[in-house]
Design an enzyme around this catalytic site. Structure first.
Site, mmCIF file in Angstrom:
data_model
loop_
_atom_site.group_PDB
_atom_site.id
_atom_site.type_symbol
_atom_site.label_atom_id
_atom_site.label_comp_id
_atom_site.label_asym_id
_atom_site.label_seq_id
_atom_site.Cartn_x
_atom_site.Cartn_y
_atom_site.Cartn_z
ATOM 1 N N GLU A 138 -50.392 14.411 -24.113
ATOM 2 C CA GLU A 138 -50.643 13.146 -23.242
ATOM 3 C C GLU A 138 -49.450 12.736 -22.369
ATOM 4 O O GLU A 138 -48.468 13.160 -22.832
ATOM 5 C CB GLU A 138 -50.923 12.262 -24.383
ATOM 6 C CG GLU A 138 -51.905 12.791 -25.515
ATOM 7 C CD GLU A 138 -53.351 12.653 -24.839
ATOM 8 O OE1 GLU A 138 -54.305 13.110 -25.461
ATOM 9 O OE2 GLU A 138 -53.606 11.768 -23.706
ATOM 10 N N HIS B 212 -32.518 13.131 -36.697
ATOM 11 C CA HIS B 212 -33.174 12.180 -37.783
ATOM 12 C C HIS B 212 -33.189 12.795 -38.999
ATOM 13 O O HIS B 212 -34.026 12.399 -40.035
ATOM 14 C CB HIS B 212 -34.614 11.836 -37.140
ATOM 15 C CG HIS B 212 -34.806 11.073 -36.219
ATOM 16 N ND1 HIS B 212 -36.190 10.703 -35.430
ATOM 17 C CD2 HIS B 212 -34.138 10.325 -35.519
ATOM 18 C CE1 HIS B 212 -35.918 9.913 -34.446
ATOM 19 N NE2 HIS B 212 -34.660 9.530 -34.402
ATOM 20 N N ARG C 172 -45.409 15.174 -47.873
ATOM 21 C CA ARG C 172 -44.979 15.822 -46.511
ATOM 22 C C ARG C 172 -44.246 17.151 -46.741
ATOM 23 O O ARG C 172 -44.395 18.188 -46.112
ATOM 24 C CB ARG C 172 -44.361 14.903 -45.803
ATOM 25 C CG ARG C 172 -45.104 13.645 -45.179
ATOM 26 C CD ARG C 172 -44.021 12.849 -44.330
ATOM 27 N NE ARG C 172 -43.375 13.392 -43.157
ATOM 28 C CZ ARG C 172 -42.335 13.104 -42.681
ATOM 29 N NH1 ARG C 172 -41.721 11.891 -43.075
ATOM 30 N NH2 ARG C 172 -41.942 13.299 -41.663
ATOM 31 N N SER D 97 -43.609 11.705 -28.158
ATOM 32 C CA SER D 97 -43.979 10.393 -27.526
ATOM 33 C C SER D 97 -43.170 9.627 -26.980
ATOM 34 O O SER D 97 -43.369 8.523 -26.258
ATOM 35 C CB SER D 97 -44.834 9.738 -28.747
ATOM 36 O OG SER D 97 -43.827 9.202 -29.634
#
Ligand code: BV8
Ligand code: ZN
Length: 248
Positions: free
Chosen positions: A221, A126, A77, A195
């Site tokens: 979304e 985080h 990553r 999300s």
């Protein structure tokens, strides 16, 4: 009956107006804000959690069981993020922070792209993929080498881990407290590219709403907060966020 694009346009108009009138804004970003910079998200179709199991890579138990595998994943990553540059959404949020008297940027992302775009006092709830933390003495340091030599050690010879928050781990107390205060005292809350399923971050939108803030969501979304925010703008962050800054 207004068509969907009209409803979207109306929502965008309203959002622009609220942004211009807001004196304090709290912004929560997720992986979607970095998607257009080429950084993989977690829960999209091509997301990380479709290729790997979170419990195998993003928990303290996983690291204790297999630190080398976890470090290989974070090295992979880091190599992707190292090539990534901030996109128009990152820059627009940095610009907005210059214009508004109080803007608190809260991010779940560990990529550092908000800071690279010029955002100040970013709350990395985080953690950061560029910071390491010693599992023995707790020392924290930045190491941006890509790739990182595997099983990095501290000067005390303790094994280092990524200084990120894994599932089941508490968020950094002061950072989280500042984020909660910002969400409770803002008059406008923006959720961009998240999300809204990971807690306690996902609870910030409701905290803001309960405290009387206007709430706007920008996402491709619908999410669990779409049902109660004042305005959901469907579209890519790099296209939509800059539009919030242009005059209505
Ligand atoms: C905690 C590490 C408590 C960093 C991550 C059982 C046991 C223990 C805890 C729990 C449990 N059950 C539930 C919990 C709580 C748990 C949780 O919420 N689980 C969920 C999944 C049910 N939370 C925790 O464990 C947290 N800690 O609760 O501690 C505690 C209290 C006291 C004492 C001890 C413990 C810790 C949570 C942090 C987990 N860390 N990763 C890293 O390596 O990156 S998870 C991961 O999810 C990332 O951190 C990420 O930031 C976070 C949220 O994901 P998103 O950023 O939203 O990304 P995602 O891919 O999901 O969505 C992207 C969105 O963008 C999509 O909606 C997509 O449509 C949109 N999008 C895509 N492209 C675009 C776009 N939008 C706009 N434009 C685009 N171009
Ligand atoms: Zn150490």
């Amino acid at each position: 009956m207004a068509s969907l694009p009209d409803v979207m346009e109306l929502c965008l108009e309203k959002a622009r107006d609220w942004v211009q009138k807001a004196s304090s804004i709290a912004v929560l970003t997720g992986a979607g804000v970095s998607a257009e910079s080429g950084v993989p998200t977690f829960r999209d179709a091509a997301g990380l959690w479709n290729q790997f199991r979170p419990e195998d890579l993003a928990t303290p138990e996983a690291f204790a069981r297999n630190p080398k595998t976890v470090w290989e994943w974070y090295n992979w990553r880091r190599s992707i993020i190292d090539q990534a540059r901030p996109n128009a959404a990152h820059f627009a949020l940095a610009e907005l922070q210059q214009r508004v008297s109080r803007l608190t940027l809260i991010t779940q992302n560990v990529d550092g792209l908000h800071q690279e775009a010029g955002s100040q006092r970013v709350l990395e709830i985080h953690g950061s993929i560029w910071r390491l933390r010693c599992t023995e003495c707790g020392r924290v340091w930045i190491d941006r080498s890509v790739p990182l030599k595997l099983l990095p050690k501290c000067a005390c010879s303790g094994l280092a881990r990524p200084d990120v928050v894994w599932f089941g781990e508490s968020l950094p107390h002061d950072v989280w407290q500042t984020a909660e205060v910002a969400a409770s005292n803002c008059d406008l809350f923006l959720a961009v590219g998240t999300s809204a399923v990971v807690y306690p971050a996902a609870g910030l939108a409701k905290t803001a709403k309960r405290s009387g803030a206007k709430t706007i969501e920008i996402n491709l979304e619908p999410t669990p907060i779409s049902g109660f925010v004042d305005c959901t703008i469907k579209g890519p962050a790099a296209e939509i966020v800059p539009k919030l800054l242009t005059a209505a």
